[in-house]
Design an enzyme around this catalytic site. Structure first.
Site, short mmCIF file in Angstrom:
data_model
loop_
_atom_site.label_atom_id
_atom_site.label_comp_id
_atom_site.label_asym_id
_atom_site.label_seq_id
_atom_site.Cartn_x
_atom_site.Cartn_y
_atom_site.Cartn_z
N MET A 239 -3.97 -6.78 -7.20
CA MET A 239 -3.40 -7.85 -8.01
C MET A 239 -4.44 -8.81 -8.58
SD MET A 239 -0.39 -6.87 -8.12
CE MET A 239 0.90 -5.98 -7.27
N HIS B 5 0.45 1.40 -13.14
CA HIS B 5 1.23 0.25 -13.59
C HIS B 5 2.72 0.65 -13.62
CE1 HIS B 5 2.10 -3.52 -15.56
NE2 HIS B 5 2.91 -2.84 -16.35
N GLY C 252 0.77 -1.24 0.00
CA GLY C 252 0.00 0.00 0.00
C GLY C 252 0.80 1.28 0.00
N THR C 253 2.01 1.26 -0.60
CA THR C 253 2.76 2.53 -0.64
C THR C 253 2.08 3.53 -1.58
OG1 THR C 253 4.27 1.82 -2.40
CG2 THR C 253 4.96 1.38 -0.12
N ASN C 254 1.44 3.04 -2.62
CA ASN C 254 0.69 3.97 -3.50
C ASN C 254 -0.54 4.52 -2.78
OD1 ASN C 254 1.80 4.32 -6.34
ND2 ASN C 254 2.08 2.13 -5.98
N ILE D 126 -7.35 -9.37 -11.84
CA ILE D 126 -7.84 -8.85 -13.12
C ILE D 126 -9.36 -8.80 -13.07
CG2 ILE D 126 -7.99 -9.32 -15.61
CD1 ILE D 126 -5.11 -10.34 -15.48
N LEU D 127 -9.92 -7.66 -13.44
CA LEU D 127 -11.37 -7.47 -13.35
C LEU D 127 -12.03 -7.84 -14.68
CD1 LEU D 127 -11.08 -4.11 -11.41
CD2 LEU D 127 -11.99 -6.27 -10.48
N ASN E 78 -5.81 2.87 -12.87
CA ASN E 78 -4.81 1.93 -12.34
C ASN E 78 -3.42 2.52 -12.51
OD1 ASN E 78 -3.64 -0.66 -11.52
ND2 ASN E 78 -3.13 -0.95 -13.68
C1 GAR Z 1 3.24 -1.05 -7.44
O1 GAR Z 1 4.50 -0.99 -8.03
C2 GAR Z 1 2.15 -1.05 -8.50
O2 GAR Z 1 2.43 -0.23 -9.59
C3 GAR Z 1 2.17 -2.48 -8.90
O3 GAR Z 1 2.34 -3.21 -7.70
C4 GAR Z 1 3.03 -2.40 -6.75
C5 GAR Z 1 2.18 -2.28 -5.50
O4 GAR Z 1 2.85 -1.61 -4.48
N1 GAR Z 1 0.96 -2.84 -9.59
C6 GAR Z 1 0.93 -3.71 -10.59
O5 GAR Z 1 1.89 -4.32 -10.97
C7 GAR Z 1 -0.45 -3.90 -11.22
N2 GAR Z 1 -0.31 -4.44 -12.54
P1 GAR Z 1 2.09 -0.91 -3.28
O6 GAR Z 1 1.13 -1.94 -2.69
O7 GAR Z 1 3.20 -0.56 -2.31
O8 GAR Z 1 1.38 0.30 -3.81
#
Ligand code: GAR
Length: 205
Positions: free
Chosen positions: A93, A112, A14-16, A95-96, A110
């Site tokens: 993670m 990516h 969940g850093t994003n 796919i919808l 999203n």
């Molecule tokens: C992030 O790098 C995000 O872009 C990627 O997973 C990581 C999640 O990190 N998402 C994908 O690859 C989706 N296709 P987070 O949980 O720390 O945000």
């Protein structure tokens, strides 16, 4: 409507999500409010981040659902009961299905961790994306925020930011640089941009 109600869908660290929470606190996101954090993983640290900021949480674990339909129906019922206007996938993670993405057309975005159309689509998620970029030998990678449609990573691009690949990068080092320099920057910016469009009725529903 004067604020867009945002749901953030997560599966891991969940850093994003944290970048979005911080952006709301600092005023980068001012047209939207994170009203729900929904995780596909009951142990996701992202849930703790949401709780620490007083945001409502929900868990819909795929393993505990009878089918993908059941999984998506449960997600939909949380989204609808919170009257969510915008869904942000931040490290979600799963796919919808087309049924789900059509229901929320132009209302799902999203992040990516590559410059789409490179290293994207089914199988390209998390660290795998950076492993593939290093294996290919690209010298520039980055992140993309895009609308979500029925094609994995195939919806219209909203924002992108490039990041250099350096000698001796490992997938982990590259992942961290892409997050710091690109994802945590453009995801909040793109989120505000789309919230503003929703408020001004500039997005087809
Ligand atoms: C992030 O790098 C995000 O872009 C990627 O997973 C990581 C999640 O990190 N998402 C994908 O690859 C989706 N296709 P987070 O949980 O720390 O945000």
């Amino acid at each position: 409507m004067n604020t867009v109600k945002i749901a953030v869908l997560v599966s891991g660290g969940g850093t994003n999500l944290q970048a979005l929470i911080d952006a709301e606190k600092s005023g980068i996101i001012k047209s939207g409010k994170i009203s729900l954090v929904l995780s596909s993983n009951p142990n996701a640290y992202a849930l703790k981040r949401a709780e620490n900021s007083g945001i409502k949480t929900a868990v819909v674990s795929k393993k505990e659902c009878r089918s993908n339909e059941d999984f998506e129906e449960k997600i939909t019922s949380y989204l609808d009961s919170e009257k969510i206007d915008l869904i942000v996938l931040a490290g979600f993670m799963c796919i919808l299905s087309a049924e789900f993405t059509n229901k929320y057309k132009n209302r799902i975005i999203n992040v990516h961790p590559s410059l789409i159309p490179s290293f994207c689509g089914a199988g390209y998620y998390g660290l795998h994306v950076h492993e593939a970029a290093l294996k290919y030998g690209v010298k520039v990678t980055g992140a993309t925020v895009h609308f979500v449609n029925e094609i994995p990573d195939g919806g219209k691009i909203i924002m992108q930011k490039a990041v250099d690949v350096l000698d001796n990068d490992t997938p982990e080092i590259l992942q961290k640089r892409v997050m710091e320099q690109a994802e945590w920057v453009i995801l909040p910016q793109a989120c505000e941009k789309i919230c503003l469009k929703i408020l001004n009725n500039k997005l087809e529903a």
